[in-house]
Design a protein around this motif. Structure first.
Motif, mmCIF file in Angstrom:
data_model
loop_
_atom_site.group_PDB
_atom_site.id
_atom_site.type_symbol
_atom_site.label_atom_id
_atom_site.label_comp_id
_atom_site.label_asym_id
_atom_site.label_seq_id
_atom_site.Cartn_x
_atom_site.Cartn_y
_atom_site.Cartn_z
ATOM 1 N N ILE A 21 0.831 -1.202 0.000
ATOM 2 C CA ILE A 21 0.000 0.000 0.000
ATOM 3 C C ILE A 21 0.867 1.254 0.000
ATOM 4 C CG2 ILE A 21 -1.651 1.352 1.378
ATOM 5 C CD1 ILE A 21 -2.845 -1.335 2.301
ATOM 6 N N GLN A 22 0.523 2.188 -0.833
ATOM 7 C CA GLN A 22 1.199 3.476 -0.905
ATOM 8 C C GLN A 22 0.324 4.518 -0.205
ATOM 9 O OE1 GLN A 22 4.398 3.626 -2.572
ATOM 10 N NE2 GLN A 22 3.976 1.413 -2.397
ATOM 11 N N GLU A 39 -1.046 0.944 10.794
ATOM 12 C CA GLU A 39 -0.238 0.371 11.865
ATOM 13 C C GLU A 39 -1.054 -0.592 12.723
ATOM 14 O OE1 GLU A 39 2.975 0.534 12.647
ATOM 15 O OE2 GLU A 39 3.491 1.806 10.933
ATOM 16 N N GLU A 40 -2.255 -0.192 13.106
ATOM 17 C CA GLU A 40 -3.082 -1.047 13.951
ATOM 18 C C GLU A 40 -3.440 -2.354 13.235
ATOM 19 O OE1 GLU A 40 -3.668 -0.781 17.025
ATOM 20 O OE2 GLU A 40 -4.255 1.238 17.657
ATOM 21 N N MET A 41 -3.647 -2.283 11.936
ATOM 22 C CA MET A 41 -4.036 -3.472 11.173
ATOM 23 C C MET A 41 -2.837 -4.277 10.693
ATOM 24 S SD MET A 41 -7.159 -1.709 9.057
ATOM 25 C CE MET A 41 -8.393 -0.748 9.939
ATOM 26 N N ARG A 42 -1.644 -3.751 10.973
ATOM 27 C CA ARG A 42 -0.382 -4.433 10.640
ATOM 28 C C ARG A 42 -0.268 -4.716 9.150
ATOM 29 N NH1 ARG A 42 0.553 -8.525 15.847
ATOM 30 N NH2 ARG A 42 0.336 -6.894 17.426
ATOM 31 N N LEU A 43 -0.651 -3.729 8.374
ATOM 32 C CA LEU A 43 -0.537 -3.818 6.929
ATOM 33 C C LEU A 43 0.803 -3.218 6.491
ATOM 34 C CD1 LEU A 43 -4.141 -2.710 5.976
ATOM 35 C CD2 LEU A 43 -3.137 -4.945 5.472
ATOM 36 N N ASP A 44 1.417 -3.821 5.500
ATOM 37 C CA ASP A 44 2.639 -3.259 4.937
ATOM 38 C C ASP A 44 2.274 -2.046 4.091
ATOM 39 O OD1 ASP A 44 4.305 -5.198 6.053
ATOM 40 O OD2 ASP A 44 3.990 -6.563 4.364
ATOM 41 N N TYR A 95 -12.466 1.138 4.078
ATOM 42 C CA TYR A 95 -11.876 0.195 3.125
ATOM 43 C C TYR A 95 -10.875 -0.723 3.814
ATOM 44 C CZ TYR A 95 -8.929 -1.599 -0.608
ATOM 45 O OH TYR A 95 -8.203 -2.440 -1.429
ATOM 46 N N LEU A 96 -9.971 -0.138 4.607
ATOM 47 C CA LEU A 96 -8.940 -0.944 5.264
ATOM 48 C C LEU A 96 -9.551 -1.887 6.297
ATOM 49 C CD1 LEU A 96 -6.152 1.759 5.737
ATOM 50 C CD2 LEU A 96 -6.250 -0.052 4.005
ATOM 51 N N ALA A 97 -10.573 -1.402 7.021
ATOM 52 C CA ALA A 97 -11.234 -2.258 8.013
ATOM 53 C C ALA A 97 -11.922 -3.439 7.338
ATOM 54 C CB ALA A 97 -12.236 -1.442 8.822
ATOM 55 N N GLU A 98 -12.579 -3.184 6.228
ATOM 56 C CA GLU A 98 -13.260 -4.268 5.518
ATOM 57 C C GLU A 98 -12.253 -5.200 4.848
ATOM 58 O OE1 GLU A 98 -15.998 -2.134 3.051
ATOM 59 O OE2 GLU A 98 -17.490 -1.978 4.649
ATOM 60 N N LYS A 99 -11.149 -4.660 4.395
ATOM 61 C CA LYS A 99 -10.098 -5.484 3.767
ATOM 62 C C LYS A 99 -9.529 -6.483 4.760
ATOM 63 C CE LYS A 99 -5.462 -4.990 1.690
ATOM 64 N NZ LYS A 99 -5.678 -5.538 0.310
ATOM 65 N N ALA A 220 0.738 1.424 18.524
ATOM 66 C CA ALA A 220 0.570 1.689 17.096
ATOM 67 C C ALA A 220 0.210 3.150 16.839
ATOM 68 C CB ALA A 220 -0.513 0.779 16.513
ATOM 69 N N VAL A 221 -0.610 3.725 17.713
ATOM 70 C CA VAL A 221 -0.996 5.121 17.571
ATOM 71 C C VAL A 221 0.204 6.026 17.808
ATOM 72 C CG1 VAL A 221 -2.450 6.968 18.501
ATOM 73 C CG2 VAL A 221 -3.390 4.663 18.207
ATOM 74 N N ASP A 222 0.960 5.730 18.849
ATOM 75 C CA ASP A 222 2.136 6.539 19.163
ATOM 76 C C ASP A 222 3.124 6.545 18.003
ATOM 77 O OD1 ASP A 222 3.731 8.087 21.128
ATOM 78 O OD2 ASP A 222 5.089 6.369 20.991
#
Length: 232
Positions: A21-22, A39-44, A95-99, A220-222
């Motif tokens: 993801i960009q 960050e919370e979803m640990r996506l690259d 989108y990210l939550a549903e992904k 993750a928020v920090d």
């Protein structure tokens, strides 16, 4: 190797790793919604700093992805039907939550409740606090007419009261921690930047300050609160 050449923005902000993801953003309350979610979803993902100057957000390159010239925006090379570009922070959160199936609740009712609080931020809390910041800290503070300042201060007080009541007896705005919190807490925190905590009675609230502290204590928020890093 993933080809993102269909997105003209990548000519100005090239992807080092086009397979992830960009993120095109700046660490404002709206901008950090996306980095916090990632960050919370640990996506690259690969962050690209897009400043708020017209040279960036009104450039042809950025407008090719977001015609509304606002950060954040993303490109997901692994979209549901191939690479997809998205703008609007609320749409990106959904989108990210549903992904990932994360931070959107377990049931359709959960999702509806979370979405309503996300919309509360998008349609009310964010715009009203943003206008208050303009009239109390930025160019609007020099306008001699006090009516705009009075209006947005009153709206800020009202909206904070809504959040205060909703948080009674709960840690997070819609039950479990969710994308609604990722949208709401950064905007409440901006009162510090605006220097308006005292005039909206922030310190007289019980639940809201504890909520904001709890939110920013999340690792993750920090980490995400300054992604992409502000220029030195």
């Amino acid at each position: 190797m993933t080809d993102l050449s269909q997105f003209p923005i990548t000519a100005r902000w090239p992807a080092k790793n086009p397979g992830i993801i960009q993120l095109y953003s700046f660490p404002t309350p709206n901008g950090v919604k996306a980095s916090i979610a990632l960050e919370e979803m640990r996506l690259d993902y690969e962050p690209h700093l897009v400043t708020l100057s017209d040279a960036d957000v009104k450039s042809d390159a950025f407008l090719s992805l977001n015609p509304n010239n606002k950060i954040p925006a993303i490109i997901d090379p692994d979209g549901p039907d191939g690479p997809i570009g998205l703008f609007e922070s609320g749409a990106i959160l959904l989108y990210l939550a549903e992904k990932t199936g994360k931070f959107i609740g377990e049931t359709a009712s959960d999702k509806a409740r979370i979405t309503q609080w996300l919309m509360f931020q998008m349609g009310g809390l964010g715009p009203m606090l943003g206008q208050m910041g303009f009239f109390f800290k930025f160019a609007g503070k020099d306008i001699p007419d006090d009516r705009p300042r009075d209006r947005y201060r009153a709206e800020a007080i009202r909206l904070l009261a809504v959040v205060e009541k909703q948080l009674e007896g709960r840690d997070w705005i819609a039950g479990d921690y969710s994308i609604a919190d990722m949208a709401i807490a950064p905007w409440i925190n901006v009162l510090e930047l605006y220097g308006t905590k005292d005039i909206v009675g922030y310190h007289d609230l019980k639940n809201v300050p504890a909520y904001v502290d709890r939110f920013f204590a999340r690792p993750a928020v920090d980490k995400a609160r300054n992604i992409p890093p502000r220029p030195a």
